[in-house]
Design a protein around this motif. Sequence first.
Motif, PDB file in Angstrom:
ATOM      1  N   LEU A 563       0.808  -1.222   0.000  1.00 53.67           N
ATOM      2  CA  LEU A 563       0.000   0.000   0.000  1.00 53.67           C
ATOM      3  C   LEU A 563       0.839   1.269   0.000  1.00 53.67           C
ATOM      4  O   LEU A 563       0.306   2.363   0.086  1.00 53.67           O
ATOM      5  CB  LEU A 563      -0.928   0.026   1.222  1.00 53.67           C
ATOM      6  CG  LEU A 563      -2.243  -0.736   1.110  1.00 53.67           C
ATOM      7  CD1 LEU A 563      -3.048  -0.581   2.387  1.00 53.67           C
ATOM      8  CD2 LEU A 563      -3.055  -0.264  -0.081  1.00 53.67           C
ATOM      9  N   GLY A 564       2.162   1.119  -0.069  1.00 55.35           N
ATOM     10  CA  GLY A 564       3.002   2.299  -0.017  1.00 55.35           C
ATOM     11  C   GLY A 564       3.318   2.696   1.408  1.00 55.35           C
ATOM     12  O   GLY A 564       3.140   1.933   2.359  1.00 55.35           O
ATOM     13  N   ASN A 565       3.773   3.931   1.557  1.00 56.36           N
ATOM     14  CA  ASN A 565       4.203   4.417   2.868  1.00 56.36           C
ATOM     15  C   ASN A 565       3.002   4.895   3.675  1.00 56.36           C
ATOM     16  O   ASN A 565       2.808   6.088   3.922  1.00 56.36           O
ATOM     17  CB  ASN A 565       5.217   5.550   2.683  1.00 56.36           C
ATOM     18  CG  ASN A 565       5.900   5.914   3.998  1.00 56.36           C
ATOM     19  OD1 ASN A 565       5.931   5.122   4.938  1.00 56.36           O
ATOM     20  ND2 ASN A 565       6.428   7.121   4.062  1.00 56.36           N
ATOM     21  N   VAL A 566       2.180   3.955   4.098  1.00 57.06           N
ATOM     22  CA  VAL A 566       0.981   4.255   4.882  1.00 57.06           C
ATOM     23  C   VAL A 566       1.216   3.816   6.326  1.00 57.06           C
ATOM     24  O   VAL A 566       2.108   3.017   6.603  1.00 57.06           O
ATOM     25  CB  VAL A 566      -0.249   3.530   4.307  1.00 57.06           C
ATOM     26  CG1 VAL A 566      -0.507   3.962   2.881  1.00 57.06           C
ATOM     27  CG2 VAL A 566      -0.068   2.017   4.371  1.00 57.06           C
ATOM     28  N   PRO A 567       0.432   4.315   7.270  1.00 58.72           N
ATOM     29  CA  PRO A 567       0.567   3.876   8.667  1.00 58.72           C
ATOM     30  C   PRO A 567       0.017   2.465   8.854  1.00 58.72           C
ATOM     31  O   PRO A 567      -1.048   2.261   9.451  1.00 58.72           O
ATOM     32  CB  PRO A 567      -0.239   4.922   9.444  1.00 58.72           C
ATOM     33  CG  PRO A 567      -1.255   5.416   8.469  1.00 58.72           C
ATOM     34  CD  PRO A 567      -0.579   5.390   7.125  1.00 58.72           C
TER      35      PRO A 567
END
Length: 859
Positions: A563-567
């Motif tokens: 999801l990429g650089n997500v929390p």
Amino acid sequence: MSISSPKWGLGRSLLVLSPCLLAGFLVALREHYCAINPRTNLPQISEARILGYAKYLSEDIGYRTVGTHEHALADTWMVQQAEEARRNCERVVNQDKGRKLQCEVWRQEGSGTHRFDMMGEAALQELSKCVLLLSLPLTGRVFILSDLTNIVVRISDGTDAGKEHALLLNSHLDSTLPSPGAADDAISVGIMLDCIRVLVDTPAWSPAHAVIFLFNNAEESLQDASHLFSTQHPIAHTVRAVINLEAAGTTGRELLFQATSEEMVEAYSHVPRPFGTIFANDVFNSGVMLSDTDFRQFEEYLDVPGLDIAIVGNSYLYHMRKNFLVITRANRCFTQNMGENTLALIKYLTAPGSPIPKLANFERKKPHLVFYSLLSHFLMYRFSTAKLIYGALFLSALRLTRSVWSGQPRGILAVVTGLLGSILSANAVALIMQHGLGKGMSWFAGGHFAAIGLYAPATLLGGLASQLLLRTTDEKTVFSSVVILQAAAAVVVQLLNVGSAAMFFIASIPLFSSLLLNNLVFATRAGEVSLWAYVWGQSVQLMFGTLFLIPTLEVFVPLTGRLGNVPADNIVATLVSILGAQAMPLAIPFAHRFGRNSLRQMVIVLSAIALASMAIYARKEVFDEMHQKRLFVLHLENVTTNERHLHIASADGAPGFHELVTDISAQFSSPSVAEADPVPLIMNEYNADWDSLYPFSAFLSPYKIELSKDAHYTSPWTKSFRLVATNDVVDLAAGTRSFTLQVDHPGLIWTVISFDAHVLKWNLDNNPPAEYARHHVKEASFYKIDTWRLDLVVNGTGGILFNFIGMQENAMWPGKKAVKAQGGPAMQVLENLDAWLDEKTGGTVDAMLIGCVAGTVVV
């Protein structure tokens, strides 16, 4: 002392409750992971045949990326299988002269264009602002398909009437860039082929309505072949409904995650092993999943309803190199189960009395139908019915709890505070692990059970600790408040026409019944709550809650790795806390059973458990050999500047990526930059180096590393990869220019051009943006199709700067290992990098390694 007595201590009560709760949990796991295959005397779905087809496609042919030689081999093989099925059909009919059966085969070949906006551009832009914090374009991207193919098999009774209305079955032959695609989608191809065999070999079977088997040959290049069939095949107009077979994982049960009409849900209710809920349907339709399938093309261009069904288990290996058959065999029975479910759907929908003809006048709208599979049963009812039964349960709950109404506000406050405390506590652990200890995503390698292991203690701790902030409340009042709130949530959410309200309704049933039994049977004194009420209510609800929790985490935990650089830690913590609280709703009233001293003791013990859990997970590695980090690597040769770079990107926010890029730079970059600290780049619509991977590129965090120049190297791409304008006409009076852009790309696939212009007209569609804008046009074509053209009329008479990029067909490691000498310098670097990564990371990284050629030209 009676078990009904509230005087039993905390320890003895937990001793009685524990085996009951464990039993509920284990029953849920057995229900989720076990499949039962019925047997009859008729021809049966053969797991061995299905796996044999999947093995040939994924291992013997291998990586079937659109445009490659392997892609063409799969096309040839599929034609052979279709023709063999047709000959078997003719043999059967010749042996049984009374059999009404006809099998027809087409190899469709065609070209066209279509626009692909993942989730819709507006939704994607909004998501980028709220979650991903990326700058994403609002302009759509248009895709050109050149001489792509489909293999189509139609089975009918041979009459015009029998062919007038048809059911469409779809799967795709191609695989995505870094994967051999055993599950995605070779298993589904095998299932469809075996369904053809079983149907034809079943004595006396004849379809009242035709069934069309579409083996489409370009899904991973963004649904090009399904678009081709939907818009150009001569029998596409006869399709009334579609069943799409896909994979978002590698093993396990197939999940019904889209159902777009009540008739198709009714059809699904007849399968032998249903697995699907309105909850999954609502989640997918919300856009949170960031995924799409061929189903979109059929829905949009054929305007038909259907079912979208996918393998979802063990999604860690989805779209990765290890998606080989050896992995999919981990749960062998599920392959046959998926085949039997598919066969049951075909038989039901092609039989006399099928709803297929009625769907000819289908009106696209959200079906107002609640459905879910529970304990091997499939339940469904209309929204109007849901509102009635949910409302009746809510009123009954109010009636049942009238004796404690005076203290109900305090009870409701306790329950709501407990939920908020659970969410906050789990998210606090997530923040500490990620930012305090630098051990974000430490649960990833352990799977969804590891996520539960880290966040469940914190969830329970937060729920109980929050009760210390409140005044002492009567246990039965809190118990009653749980029942009322669950029933009220079901009513309120259903009034909003959200079918997932069923989750609250299902929870309400064991809770309501336990309180009712408590009042009528269990309790010996007025106002008390028997331990039997907890045994019944909590163990049953734990079973139901687990059936929601496990499949949700099965999908979302692996999803956080792309999801990429997500929390990611907070996303998973929130899921565990909310669904965990839903699975253990009686923990809050139970906390009020023994007084504040016992509550403090429980909080202290849970605090110790939560801290111990954090300490254990802080020592864990994020990735291992079966739960790998996804790394995206492009070796890019720029024919305009004569430079070579490694472009490296990650699709997760786990720690250590910058350090890994630094090590790669030190090992592979040119001496002039080897000591420099790599600087991350911005991923936006002007980062054309990643255009070949659109739309997934929007979720990558990229770096760029300069490689050394070879003074003796002469690029073979300088003259072969070119963009030229033909039929170039300038209208000075109108201030416009019209021309045909010809793109020649021998040896390259998935070519993309990007440019800025105010396009007045083009041959892609009828609605180019009515302004000066950034445009991206992507090509997907069959093997050895080396030229495509774009007709443009633009506002302005000057030259236009075009960025262009393409992937080397023979420079994909390890897919092209057998012909690596043809991959040139790119293949040498990628092979060395792969070996270095394997040694450096111990096999915990799965890298997509592709050689690309790019440049700029003014046309």
